[in-house]
Design an enzyme around this catalytic site. Structure first.
Site, mmCIF file in Angstrom:
data_model
loop_
_atom_site.group_PDB
_atom_site.id
_atom_site.type_symbol
_atom_site.label_atom_id
_atom_site.label_comp_id
_atom_site.label_asym_id
_atom_site.label_seq_id
_atom_site.Cartn_x
_atom_site.Cartn_y
_atom_site.Cartn_z
ATOM 1 N N ASP A 23 -5.691 -103.146 -12.948
ATOM 2 C CA ASP A 23 -6.315 -103.010 -11.536
ATOM 3 C C ASP A 23 -6.681 -104.424 -10.848
ATOM 4 O O ASP A 23 -7.321 -105.258 -11.658
ATOM 5 C CB ASP A 23 -7.790 -102.116 -11.880
ATOM 6 C CG ASP A 23 -8.240 -101.598 -10.520
ATOM 7 O OD1 ASP A 23 -7.259 -101.499 -9.548
ATOM 8 O OD2 ASP A 23 -9.219 -101.002 -10.535
ATOM 9 N N GLY A 26 -4.250 -105.859 -5.490
ATOM 10 C CA GLY A 26 -4.579 -105.845 -4.032
ATOM 11 C C GLY A 26 -5.603 -106.567 -3.522
ATOM 12 O O GLY A 26 -5.769 -107.447 -2.623
ATOM 13 N N ARG A 27 -6.838 -106.750 -4.387
ATOM 14 C CA ARG A 27 -7.883 -107.472 -3.999
ATOM 15 C C ARG A 27 -7.544 -109.057 -4.287
ATOM 16 O O ARG A 27 -8.154 -109.697 -3.399
ATOM 17 C CB ARG A 27 -8.969 -107.117 -4.672
ATOM 18 C CG ARG A 27 -10.115 -105.989 -4.413
ATOM 19 C CD ARG A 27 -11.105 -105.123 -5.157
ATOM 20 N NE ARG A 27 -10.034 -104.357 -6.086
ATOM 21 C CZ ARG A 27 -10.734 -103.903 -7.120
ATOM 22 N NH1 ARG A 27 -12.208 -104.054 -7.466
ATOM 23 N NH2 ARG A 27 -9.967 -102.894 -8.071
ATOM 24 N N ASN A 71 -0.315 -92.779 -6.770
ATOM 25 C CA ASN A 71 0.101 -93.940 -6.040
ATOM 26 C C ASN A 71 1.270 -93.619 -4.884
ATOM 27 O O ASN A 71 1.535 -94.624 -4.270
ATOM 28 C CB ASN A 71 0.409 -95.098 -7.186
ATOM 29 C CG ASN A 71 -0.504 -95.770 -7.841
ATOM 30 O OD1 ASN A 71 -0.315 -96.250 -8.962
ATOM 31 N ND2 ASN A 71 -1.730 -95.714 -7.463
ATOM 32 N N ILE A 195 -11.383 -93.454 -15.162
ATOM 33 C CA ILE A 195 -10.552 -93.154 -15.825
ATOM 34 C C ILE A 195 -9.249 -93.098 -14.903
ATOM 35 O O ILE A 195 -8.113 -93.419 -15.640
ATOM 36 C CB ILE A 195 -10.617 -92.013 -16.735
ATOM 37 C CG1 ILE A 195 -11.787 -91.806 -17.520
ATOM 38 C CG2 ILE A 195 -9.606 -91.562 -17.410
ATOM 39 C CD1 ILE A 195 -12.295 -90.716 -18.188
#
Length: 250
Positions: A23, A26-27, A71, A195
């Protein structure tokens, strides 16, 4: 593989199965005023770094969450880019993974929107590495934990298994790749604590860690820190710790 001893002399071991929710791409890009696709591209280095770190540390099973059933809701341009990027990464690193003795699997891959060429590359890599006996790398692509559970229930019904005969063992035998052991440790980067429909059956008793570092900045040192933290935790599975006030429980 042993990795040391605790203060009482008991052997510490690396987790058998580690899963990563990758994760923060994108950030990572947004903080650099770059398009989201740049974050996905930068993630490739992390993927290879973590695979090598896990293999070297003695992890037997490594699962990476690359693309979820949810997604598909992303902009089509981003999805198309991801499909092309994943195909390039698979083709680029196939020989290295095989040389390292890593067995590769792809969990999911059920949606007809997956480009046929990419699906063939997945199949080819599984065939190429299928006889390897090193670490097993599972890439969850077009994966959803709920979908897997529903599919297992349907499989049981079609098999005519009586309701009274269904238990956890028989149910798990109908999940995709039923030889996959339960996940011991889940690492979700970027600090998010969800999760996200990831391997819901397999993570039931997993330890969770949420390092704040974004996935493109996550490296082998971070991964090893997570393994070290895991070793400090008491794995009780609903029981009690074997030691209280220095005394061992019977």
């Amino acid at each position: 593989m042993t990795v040391g001893e605790d203060t009482r002399g008991s052997v510490r071991r690396v987790p058998r199965h580690v899963a990563c929710v990758m994760d923060g791409n994108g950030r990572w890009a947004a903080r650099r005023s770059l398009p989201r696709t740049s974050g996905h591209r930068a993630a490739e280095t992390t993927v290879i770094d973590v695979i090598e770190a896990a293999r070297t540390a003695g992890v037997e099973w490594l699962s990476l969450y690359a693309f979820s059933t949810e997604n598909w809701q992303r902009p089509s341009t981003e999805v198309d880019f991801l499909m092309r990027l994943v195909r390039r990464v698979v083709r680029k690193h196939a020989a290295l993974l095989h040389a390292r003795g890593i067995r590769c699997r792809f969990l999911g891959v059920a949606d007809p929107r997956i480009p046929p060429a990419l699906a063939r590359d997945f199949a080819d890599l599984m065939t190429l590495t299928g006889e390897n006996r090193g670490m097993t790398l599972t890439v969850a692509f077009d994966h959803g934990g709920r979908r897997d559970i529903v599919a297992a229930a349907r499989s049981l019904i079609r098999s005519g298994v009586p309701a009274e005969a269904v238990d956890e063992r028989s149910f798990a035998a109908h999940l995709p790749f039923p030889d996959t052991p339960d996940v011991d440790l889940v690492i979700r980067t970027s600090g998010e604590q969800r999760i996200s429909n990831f391997m819901l059956w397999q993570v039931a008793y997993a330890e969770w860690m949420f390092p704040p570092v974004l996935w493109p900045d996550f490296r082998a040192t971070h991964f090893l820190e997570c393994l070290h933290t895991y070793q400090q935790r008491d794995r009780r599975f609903g029981g009690v710790t074997p030691y209280t006030n220095g005394e061992r429980h019977p």
